[in-house]
Design a protein around this motif. Structure first.
Motif, short mmCIF file in Angstrom:
data_model
loop_
_atom_site.label_atom_id
_atom_site.label_comp_id
_atom_site.label_asym_id
_atom_site.label_seq_id
_atom_site.Cartn_x
_atom_site.Cartn_y
_atom_site.Cartn_z
N LYS A 74 0.83 -1.22 0.00
CA LYS A 74 0.00 0.00 0.00
C LYS A 74 0.86 1.26 0.00
O LYS A 74 0.64 2.18 -0.80
CB LYS A 74 -0.93 0.00 1.24
N SER A 75 1.84 1.28 0.90
CA SER A 75 2.71 2.46 0.96
C SER A 75 3.48 2.60 -0.34
O SER A 75 3.65 3.72 -0.87
CB SER A 75 3.69 2.35 2.13
N THR A 76 3.97 1.48 -0.86
CA THR A 76 4.71 1.51 -2.11
C THR A 76 3.86 2.13 -3.21
O THR A 76 4.33 3.00 -3.96
CB THR A 76 5.13 0.07 -2.50
N ALA B 193 -3.28 9.93 1.82
CA ALA B 193 -3.06 9.74 3.25
C ALA B 193 -2.67 8.30 3.51
O ALA B 193 -3.42 7.38 3.16
CB ALA B 193 -4.31 10.12 4.03
N ASP B 194 -1.48 8.10 4.10
CA ASP B 194 -0.98 6.74 4.36
C ASP B 194 -1.13 6.43 5.84
O ASP B 194 -0.31 6.86 6.65
CB ASP B 194 0.48 6.65 3.92
N GLU B 195 -2.16 5.68 6.16
CA GLU B 195 -2.43 5.31 7.55
C GLU B 195 -2.30 6.50 8.50
O GLU B 195 -1.50 6.46 9.44
CB GLU B 195 -1.49 4.18 8.00
N PRO B 196 -3.07 7.54 8.27
CA PRO B 196 -2.91 8.74 9.11
C PRO B 196 -3.29 8.49 10.56
O PRO B 196 -2.95 9.31 11.42
CB PRO B 196 -3.86 9.75 8.45
MG LIG Z 1 2.61 1.15 4.82
#
Ligand SMILES: [Mg+2]
Ligand SMILES: Nc1ncnc2c1ncn2[C@@H]1O[C@H](COP(=O)(O)OP(=O)(O)OP(=O)(O)O)[C@@H](O)[C@H]1O
Lengths: 218, 408
Positions: free
Chosen positions: A48-50, A163-166
């Motif tokens: 997901k982050s990638t 937004a990455d796991e805010p």
């Molecule tokens: Mg991640």
């Protein structure tokens, strides 16, 4: 779907560590319409982050194409005005007070004026930090810091917020409040939102829900 | 103000922190290096400057000498005084004498002064500590402070003067010593000159040395702003070949060369102090870059370019250089200003004030910082600090935003 905010097709990303190849993304297609809110879920390590980094133009895919508003340029200059990013950790600049942290997003585009200051102050008021503008990040709680990061992401009136796991570093209640705030502000300003989260409840609040599995959207 | 300048400034001087650790430590180290350079080069430059002052104060900037003695000196002086750039010229006679006072002998350097013209070249009056130069006539002398002390002579005492001619006379004729009244005590501030010099009229000196109408040399004062060397060559053009003019620089060339060499060596060695300070700045900046890795990633994510991120850190090196150099200049000049109090304090503890004066020839520690040296120090400190910022800056700009954000 005409005039997508973002269109990605066939994104492939492989990491090499030693002689092991980790195929993280194996051809992701994604088209985002203006004003949409999208949630992306997936187990830990699913990429997901990638994917978010690729969409933000912070990393380059091994294959595939990416365009913002139909233009393939995803360089730093364009990013500053087009995109707002909120991370799991808040990454505020510790030497700057809350107001200046929000203004920093504007500063990168060029020297801020009085109107920009007013906008930053207004955004801080809306995230409930009107009283804390002169405080340093170290003097804020985790939830408050993430609200500053949300204000910073909105500062340049971006077209898209990633937004990455805010809420990853926040307790349940605070996390829910931050998500409400983010969704509310995006709806209000017509900003498109991509929200990466583990939390099914948060994901459910988005209009479109995607699941990343085996390097593709399921 | 571009953001990188703003952020560099804010990281050097964060709001609400009175003691920014990184800035203070690295600026202090640069400041110490700069101050050290200023003090050492200032004092070393002072020695050279003091010697110049001493020579020109007592002999003018240009000395004219011949193989033996100079005859027809009156015409020579007149001719020299017409040379452009010459303010005045005065003849002199010099040599060693024996002086006796109450059976105590001394062997001072004699300087015979032409009272009519001496004031056009040197103002000896201002060095007269007791008595006066006006009282000097063909039957009186002025003694340097050290000589007067050694002989135990007071103002008004009468001394016996023995000429070296006594030794050269082969016949049985006995030359009686000449008696002279002490009408002045003179102190120039240079150990060697003050220890043993006797000043008398040119007439007396000519008699004592059997010169008749000749002199040993001519001292020349150059007009302010004139180039000494140019005047020297102009004078040499009109002088006969056996009489030559030299600038004070020529006369003390060896000494000045050694002094310059010492100064250059000191500068070279002390620059390493600044270099070490620059390395300290660099390592602190490197730590800062590592500590701020994720913030650098965020700046990238916010749209900052690599060049701007590099500039942000490089400017912090420059900032340290500017602050450190400024503080170093202030500290260095303060120490230079109070140098003699410091030396007194140190010698008070360790003893040896006398030794210091004897060894260095000066009773006070001199100071003279040339603009060239000052500029070199400032430029070196700024350049080294900037270089110290460049390596961390390159490291910061090489960080890929993704990797920076991933780092824990
Ligand atoms: Mg991640
Ligand atoms: N620079 C890298 N070098 C090697 N492997 C990497 C690199 N970056 C990511 N990976 C790998 O890629 C996979 C996906 O990582 P990613 O951070 O995108 O997962 P994620 O879905 O965000 O997980 P989480 O929910 O835990 O944040 C992981 O297996 C990770 O080890």
């Amino acid at each position: 779907m005409s005039n997508p905010i973002l269109s990605a097709s066939g994104l492939v990303k492989t990491f090499r560590s030693g002689d092991r190849r980790i195929e993280v993304l194996r051809g992701v297609d994604l088209e985002i319409a203006p004003g949409e809110s999208i949630s992306i879920r997936g187990e830990s390590g699913s990429g997901k982050s990638t994917l978010l980094h690729l969409l933000a133009g912070l990393d380059v895919p091994d294959a595939g194409a990416l365009a913002w508003e139909g233009v393939a340029d995803t360089g730093a200059k364009r990013r500053a005005a087009f995109l707002g990013i909120v991370f799991q950790s808040f990454y505020l600049i510790p030497e700057l007070d809350v107001l200046q942290n929000v203004l920093m997003a504007r500063r990168i585009l060029g020297a801020p004026g009085a109107a920009d200051r007013a906008r930053a102050a207004d955004l801080l008021k809306r995230v409930g930090l009107a009283e804390r503008m002169e405080h340093l990040p170290a003097q804020l709680s985790g939830g408050e810091r993430q609200r500053v990061a949300v204000a910073r992401a909105l500062m340049n009136s971006p077209r898209l917020i990633l937004a990455d796991e805010p809420t990853g570093n926040l307790d349940e209640q605070t996390g829910a409040a931050v998500i409400e705030l983010l969704l509310g502000l995006c709806r209000e300003t017509g900003t498109t939102l991509v929200l990466v989260t583990h939390n099914a409840e948060h994901a459910a609040k988005c209009a479109r829900r995607l699941l990343l599995h085996n390097g593709r959207f399921a | 103000m571009p953001w990188y300048l703003y952020l560099a400034f804010k990281q050097l001087f964060p709001t609400g922190r009175r003691f920014p650790f990184f800035t203070v430590i690295s600026a202090v180290s640069v400041a110490l290096g700069v101050a050290l350079l200023i003090v050492v080069l200032g004092v070393m430059g002072g020695f050279g400057y003091q010697i110049r002052e001493m020579i020109t104060d007592t002999e003018g900037e240009i000395q004219i000498k011949a193989q033996g003695s100079i005859s027809h000196y009156r015409e020579a002086v007149k001719k020299i005084e017409t040379v452009p750039g010459v303010a005045g010229a005065t003849p002199y006679a010099a040599g060693v004498l024996m002086v006796q006072y109450q059976n105590k002998p001394a062997f001072p350097q004699m300087r015979g002064l032409d009272l009519g013209s001496i004031n056009r070249v040197v103002s000896l009056d201002r060095f007269v500590r007791l008595g006066s130069l006006d009282a000097l006539d063909d039957d009186s002398v002025i003694l340097s402070g050290g000589l007067a002390d050694a002989l135990g002579v007071r103002l008004g005492a009468v001394v016996d003067i023995y000429t070296p001619l006594m030794l050269s006379r082969k016949d049985s004729e006995v030359i009686l010593p000449r008696t002279a009244k002490v009408v002045g005590i003179l102190e120039i501030g240079h150990q060697q000159l003050d220890s043993s010099t006797l000043y008398c009229t040119l007439r007396m000196a000519q008699d004592l040395y059997g010169l008749n109408e000749d002199v040993h040399g001519i001292n020349v004062r150059v007009k302010p702003g004139e180039k000494e060397d140019a005047v020297v060559s102009r004078i040499n053009e009109i002088l006969p070949a056996e009489v030559r003019a030299f600038s004070w620089r020529d006369s003390f060339a060896d000494f000045l060369w050694v002094l310059q060499l010492e100064k250059n060596m000191m500068m070279f060695v002390l620059l390493f102090v600044v270099l070490v300070a620059a390395f300290l700045t660099m390592s602190l900046l490197l730590v800062l870059v590592l500590k701020k890795t994720r913030e650098i990633g965020v700046l990238g994510a916010l749209g900052a370019s690599r060049r701007q991120i590099a500039l942000c850190f490089c400017l912090q090196g420059v900032g340290v250089g500017v602050v450190g150099t400024g503080a170093g200049l202030a500290l260095g000049f303060t120490v230079l200003h109070f140098r003699n109090d410091l030396v007194r304090a140190i010698t008070h503890v360790t003893g040896g004030q006398e030794l210091l004066a004897r060894f260095y020839q000066f009773s006070e520690l001199p100071e003279h910082l040339e603009n060239r040296d000052l500029a070199l120090i400032v430029v070196a400190a700024l350049v080294l600090s900037t270089l110290a910022g460049i390596i961390p800056a390159i490291l910061a700009s090489r960080l890929k935003p993704v990797e920076a954000l991933r780092s824990e």
